[in-house]
Design an enzyme around this catalytic site. Structure first.
Site, PDB file in Angstrom:
ATOM      1  N   ASN A 202      -3.043 -20.873  -9.610  1.00 41.54           N
ATOM      2  CA  ASN A 202      -3.744 -19.722  -9.031  1.00 41.54           C
ATOM      3  C   ASN A 202      -3.256 -18.474  -9.768  1.00 41.54           C
ATOM      4  O   ASN A 202      -2.133 -18.033  -9.550  1.00 41.54           O
ATOM      5  CB  ASN A 202      -3.435 -19.629  -7.527  1.00 41.54           C
TER       6      ASN A 202
ATOM      7  N   SER B  12       6.527 -20.491  -4.992  1.00 41.35           N
ATOM      8  CA  SER B  12       7.604 -20.510  -5.991  1.00 41.35           C
ATOM      9  C   SER B  12       7.845 -21.877  -6.630  1.00 41.35           C
ATOM     10  O   SER B  12       8.984 -22.224  -6.939  1.00 41.35           O
ATOM     11  CB  SER B  12       8.897 -19.943  -5.389  1.00 41.35           C
TER      12      SER B  12
ATOM     13  N   LYS C  50      -4.275 -15.504  -9.476  1.00 37.13           N
ATOM     14  CA  LYS C  50      -4.380 -14.261  -8.689  1.00 37.13           C
ATOM     15  C   LYS C  50      -5.024 -13.177  -9.563  1.00 37.13           C
ATOM     16  O   LYS C  50      -5.833 -13.518 -10.426  1.00 37.13           O
ATOM     17  CB  LYS C  50      -3.014 -13.869  -8.126  1.00 37.13           C
TER      18      LYS C  50
ATOM     19  N   GLU D 172       1.311 -23.310   2.175  1.00 38.19           N
ATOM     20  CA  GLU D 172       1.995 -22.249   1.433  1.00 38.19           C
ATOM     21  C   GLU D 172       2.749 -21.353   2.412  1.00 38.19           C
ATOM     22  O   GLU D 172       2.164 -20.416   2.971  1.00 38.19           O
ATOM     23  CB  GLU D 172       0.977 -21.403   0.664  1.00 38.19           C
TER      24      GLU D 172
ATOM     25  N   HIS E  46      -6.336 -18.133   1.465  1.00 39.00           N
ATOM     26  CA  HIS E  46      -5.002 -17.816   0.921  1.00 39.00           C
ATOM     27  C   HIS E  46      -4.369 -16.724   1.791  1.00 39.00           C
ATOM     28  O   HIS E  46      -5.056 -15.831   2.279  1.00 39.00           O
ATOM     29  CB  HIS E  46      -5.130 -17.343  -0.530  1.00 39.00           C
TER      30      HIS E  46
HETATM   31  P1  13P Z   1       3.965 -18.327  -6.458  1.00 39.03           P
HETATM   32  O1  13P Z   1       3.969 -19.665  -7.145  1.00 39.03           O
HETATM   33  O2  13P Z   1       3.922 -17.179  -7.442  1.00 39.03           O
HETATM   34  O3  13P Z   1       5.020 -18.219  -5.440  1.00 39.03           O
HETATM   35  O4  13P Z   1       2.556 -18.226  -5.681  1.00 39.03           O
HETATM   36  C1  13P Z   1       2.166 -19.248  -4.845  1.00 39.03           C
HETATM   37  C2  13P Z   1       0.762 -19.022  -4.440  1.00 39.03           C
HETATM   38  O5  13P Z   1       0.466 -18.112  -3.691  1.00 39.03           O
HETATM   39  C3  13P Z   1      -0.263 -19.917  -5.007  1.00 39.03           C
HETATM   40  O6  13P Z   1      -1.481 -19.746  -4.363  1.00 39.03           O
END
Ligand code: 13P
Length: 255
Positions: free
Chosen positions: A9, A217, A11, A171, A99
């Site tokens: 992802n 993470s 983002k 998550e 999300h």
């Molecule tokens: P990180 O891997 O940067 O913690 O993000 C996790 C996430 O939100 C995936 O959708």
């Protein structure tokens, strides 16, 4: 047999040149990653890079394009929105919905997320439904109840045929972008809980067929022990999916 899925992802990161170079690098390197029908890679780029992502992946097997969101409406006067129908017309296969960043910053409720899931499924897109608790809720020991409510108010409203075509991602908000990963025991405990709730609401066969990913993470160092857990079927990876080598190492950590 349920699928193992490593999903990235991105983002709201990258610009055109970075996105193109990352996608080329990821797709080329997955050629040596032992992918199959049952072990796949999904990459959720920002909307503008989706056509390039679909084109790049079309020459490779078992690697798919995803969106990070879609509208709850089919079409019409909704300025700035992107419909599931548009995504399907680009040959996108997956869409991340619910999300925690959408829930927190854009006030998305379980009811709204359910409408988005229905839109996505009406266009044959596979939703990756996210759930997970905040640190405050975990510290109060309310995380099981909280996740159960998220499931009940959203995906448990789906029929058996509908929920079959969906991926779940656990998550925990306290682990997202913080470098503080859930331990394999903490993650496995929740994944097993979610699968048990699926069994109670639907049935054991269905519960065994649904992939449940862990996100928060995930990196090349911790991926292997997380993926070794019985009920963890892959990862939803944020920051570490923006580095081709690290993402490939995460993919390779999945047996
Ligand atoms: P990180 O891997 O940067 O913690 O993000 C996790 C996430 O939100 C995936 O959708």
């Amino acid at each position: 047999m349920r699928k193992k899925i490593i999903a990235g992802n991105w983002k709201m990161n990258t610009v055109k040149e970075e996105a193109e170079s990352l996608l080329k690098s990821i797709s080329a390197q997955t050629a040596t990653s032992n992918l199959s029908e049952n072990k796949i890679v999904v990459v959720a780029t920002p909307f503008p890079f989706i056509p390039f992502c679909v084109d790049t992946f079309s020459g490779f097997s078992h690697i798919y394009s995803a969106a990070q969101n879609c509208s709850e409406h089919e079409q019409g006067a909704y300025t700035g929105e992107v419909s599931a129908k548009m995504l399907a017309s680009l040959n996108v296969q997956y869409v991340i919905l619910g999300h925690s960043e959408r829930r927190q910053y854009y006030n998305e409720s379980d009811a709204l997320i359910l409408q988005k899931i229905k839109q996505a499924q009406s266009q044959q897109l596979i939703p990756i439904f996210c759930c997970g608790e905040s640190l405050e809720i975990r510290e109060k020991q309310q995380h099981f109840d909280f996740i159960k409510t998220q499931l009940e108010q959203c995906i448990f409203q789906l029929s058996e045929d509908e929920i079959k075509n969906l991926v779940i991602a656990y998550e925990p908000i306290w682990a997202i972008g913080t470098g503080k990963t859930a331990t394999p025991e903490q993650a496995q405990e929740i994944h097993a809980f979610i699968r048990n709730e699926l069994t109670k609401k639907y049935n054991e066969t269905l519960a065994q067929e649904i992939s449940i990913l862990y996100g928060g993470s995930v990196n090349a160092k911790n991926a292997q022990e997380l993926f070794a857990c019985d009920d963890i079927d892959g990862g939803l990876v944020g920051g570490a999916s923006l580095k081709a080598d690290e993402f490939i190492n995460i993919i390779n950590a999945m047996s």
